[in-house]
Write an enzyme that holds these catalytic residues in place. Structure first.
Site, PDB file in Angstrom:
ATOM      1  N   SER A 197       9.523  -7.752   3.202  1.00  0.00           N
ATOM      2  CA  SER A 197       9.973  -6.956   2.261  1.00  0.00           C
ATOM      3  C   SER A 197       9.250  -7.020   1.080  1.00  0.00           C
ATOM      4  O   SER A 197       8.062  -6.980   1.110  1.00  0.00           O
ATOM      5  CB  SER A 197      11.491  -7.059   1.971  1.00  0.00           C
ATOM      6  OG  SER A 197      11.995  -5.879   1.337  1.00  0.00           O
ATOM      7  N   ASP A 449      13.303   0.712  10.487  1.00  0.00           N
ATOM      8  CA  ASP A 449      13.597   0.393   9.341  1.00  0.00           C
ATOM      9  C   ASP A 449      13.192   1.582   8.117  1.00  0.00           C
ATOM     10  O   ASP A 449      12.078   1.994   8.332  1.00  0.00           O
ATOM     11  CB  ASP A 449      12.471  -0.967   8.857  1.00  0.00           C
ATOM     12  CG  ASP A 449      12.869  -1.306   7.450  1.00  0.00           C
ATOM     13  OD1 ASP A 449      13.568  -1.054   6.894  1.00  0.00           O
ATOM     14  OD2 ASP A 449      11.617  -2.249   7.298  1.00  0.00           O
ATOM     15  N   HIS A 474      14.185  -4.223  10.039  1.00  0.00           N
ATOM     16  CA  HIS A 474      13.478  -4.748   8.491  1.00  0.00           C
ATOM     17  C   HIS A 474      13.089  -6.181   8.985  1.00  0.00           C
ATOM     18  O   HIS A 474      13.905  -7.164   9.197  1.00  0.00           O
ATOM     19  CB  HIS A 474      14.492  -4.873   7.543  1.00  0.00           C
ATOM     20  CG  HIS A 474      13.794  -4.814   6.098  1.00  0.00           C
ATOM     21  ND1 HIS A 474      12.755  -3.856   5.812  1.00  0.00           N
ATOM     22  CD2 HIS A 474      14.219  -5.482   5.240  1.00  0.00           C
ATOM     23  CE1 HIS A 474      12.528  -4.278   4.648  1.00  0.00           C
ATOM     24  NE2 HIS A 474      13.424  -5.325   4.105  1.00  0.00           N
TER      25      HIS A 474
END
Length: 513
Positions: A197, A449, A474
């Site tokens: 991320s 995601d 994710h």
């Protein structure tokens, strides 16, 4: 606090992972937050690691590094220092005499222990490479707080928060890694950085900015193209819509029409009481906007963590939670009661373990210490994600940058700089740019995601490789492996290991010349 002030504060309580939409619809919204839950790894997946060479117990030892406040200025206040936390595990390290590699996690916008305990890929690959593991906490998060560790001072205003930026964080990592290698007499040990991320963005940028320190980077689920008109502001919610619609057309339709139904019910006499009872809400103040925001949070985070195995990264969830939500909505026993269907779906995210007696919509706890992302989202991390098309599972809404400006000006007295990240790191025309000067980066993205819309989905060169998983969520590749992992996920990790192995082998060859 007035309704307008509360809204503006809520609009700026963002996560990354997670920064999910500032003004998605006309109704008042609670921006998706991480849930109120203790920080702990998934008990069935916690690494079984013996005491490391320094005698610490558990999977890592906690240490602190004296870090400079400002790497880019030379004013007297720039030389202030703070204690930066990092976690280290040397159980499997081959040592400096063998120039054994060092694997470094570039910390995200939260407590480093939380990310460490959910990044099993590094623990599981360390024995193969005889690697030293280091997880560095991002400045202004967790226990790495400048200004004497006093959060009230550090978070007090834009003058102190001005030292919170991605470039300062990258310089922190470079300084700490350099010092650590020197102290461990490991100057010739190759460093590979990892991140998911925002941490994945930092890993990729670290390789580009400090190629003399890291030989390569695994950048998982990093939306590095989600800036300045590079990625459509509709892509984030388009993917969430696609995730749910792919499971069931009826599921999609029920959710899509629910927003107006909630508003209509709230306007009726006694409507709020009916909504409160329908959704099992605690007896506190609420309105339609809070309820809608609460439901949107569940949909957004369930789509992000639509993992193929049970998880506990955000909340306890079953395998394929989007499918489970749609099963609850499609349950024929609920007849035409859309509220009962949505309540069943919300329970998948908020109460899968069954321990919640009622839901508190006003709970604004921040157990993972993510709050200061609001500052980053108001300065350089401007990731447009809040546009909704007519076909969206959420109400149609045009992206409006001015909403962000108004909120940030109100809260911090600053105006965002949406063009800075592309200038600093070269996001525009990334293929041509990185082909010229970049190397040794893996970009992983799972297409379920929502953040994958802003990810690198095509390989740029032989050494800048995009790995795309149609069913991935994710940073699923960084999670601990399980016996139930599907073959595609096993193959992703094998490919990543093979690429990293090639980087390290080439480094040793170059070192021997």
């Amino acid at each position: 606090m007035s309704t307008a002030q509360r809204l503006l504060n809520l609009l700026l309580h963002l996560s990354l992972i997670f920064q999910c939409s500032l003004a998605v619809s006309p109704f008042r919204k609670i921006v998706p937050r991480f849930p109120s839950a203790p920080i702990h790894p998934e008990s069935s997946q916690r690494p079984s690691i013996s005491n490391d060479q320094s005698g610490s117990n558990g999977p890592y030892e906690t240490r602190y590094f004296t870090q400079v406040l400002d790497h880019f200025g030379f004013r007297p206040e720039s030389y202030q220092t703070f204690q930066q936390r990092y976690l280290i595990n040397s159980t499997f390290w081959g040592g400096p005499q063998r120039n054994a590699p060092i694997f470094v996690y570039t910390g995200n916008e939260g407590d480093i222990e939380w990310f460490t305990q959910n990044t099993g890929f590094m623990f599981e690959t360390a024995p193969r490479f005889n690697a030293l593991l280091v997880f560095i906490e991002h400045r202004f998060y967790g226990k790495s707080i400048p200004f004497g560790g006093n959060k009230e001072v550090a978070y007090s205003n834009s003058s102190t928060l001005g030292y919170l930026s991605s470039t300062q964080a990258l310089a922190d990592y470079a300084t700490l890694i350099t010092d650590l290698k020197k102290n461990w007499t490991a100057e010739d040990s190759p460093v590979v950085v990892f991140g998911g991320s925002y941490g994945g963005m930092l890993a990729a940028w670290f390789r580009l900015k400090y190629p003399h320190i890291a030989i390569g980077a695994l950048s998982s689920s990093s939306p590095i193209l989600n800036f300045d008109n590079i990625t459509s502001p509709y892509s984030f919610n388009d993917i969430i819509t696609r995730d749910f619609r792919s499971e069931s057309e009826n599921c999609y339709k029920v959710i899509k029409r629910s927003w107006q139904k909630i508003e209509d019910m709230a306007e009726q006499h006694g409507g709020l009481e009916i909504l409160g009872k329908s959704f099992g809400l605690c007896k506190n103040s609420m309105d339609a906007g809070y309820l809608q925001g609460w439901l949107q949070t569940a949909l957004v985070y369930t789509a992000m963590t639509d993992y193929p195995t049970p998880s506990n990264f955000l909340n306890p969830l079953p395998a394929y939670p989007v499918k489970q939500m749609c099963k609850a909505i499609d349950d024929p026993s609920k007849g035409d009661d859309d509220f009962a269907k949505l309540y069943g779906a919300a329970n998948i995210y908020y109460n899968y373990s069954g321990g919640v007696s009622c839901f508190d919509l006003l709970d604004d706890s921040d157990p993972h210490g993510l709050g200061e992302w609001a500052w980053q989202a108001c300065t350089e991390m401007v990731l447009p994600t809040d546009g909704n098309r007519e076909t969206s599972i959420f109400p149609a809404q045009e992206y409006n940058y001015n909403d962000r400006v108004a909120s940030c000006t109100f809260r911090f007295g600053v105006v965002p700089r949406p063009t800075w990240i592309p200038i600093e790191f070269g996001s525009h025309d990334i293929r041509r740019t990185l082909r010229r000067f970049g190397s040794n980066i893996i970009f992983f993205n799972g297409l379920r995601d929502p953040w994958s819309g802003g990810g690198v989905l095509k390989s740029i060169s032989k050494s800048i490789v995009a790995i795309v998983a149609e069913k991935g969520a994710h940073h699923v590749d960084l999670r601990y492996s399980t016996s139930e992992d599907p073959k595609w996920l096993q193959d992703v990790r094998k490919k990543e290991i093979k690429i990293i192995s090639g980087w390290i082998s080439q480094y040793y060859q170059d070192l021997a010349e």
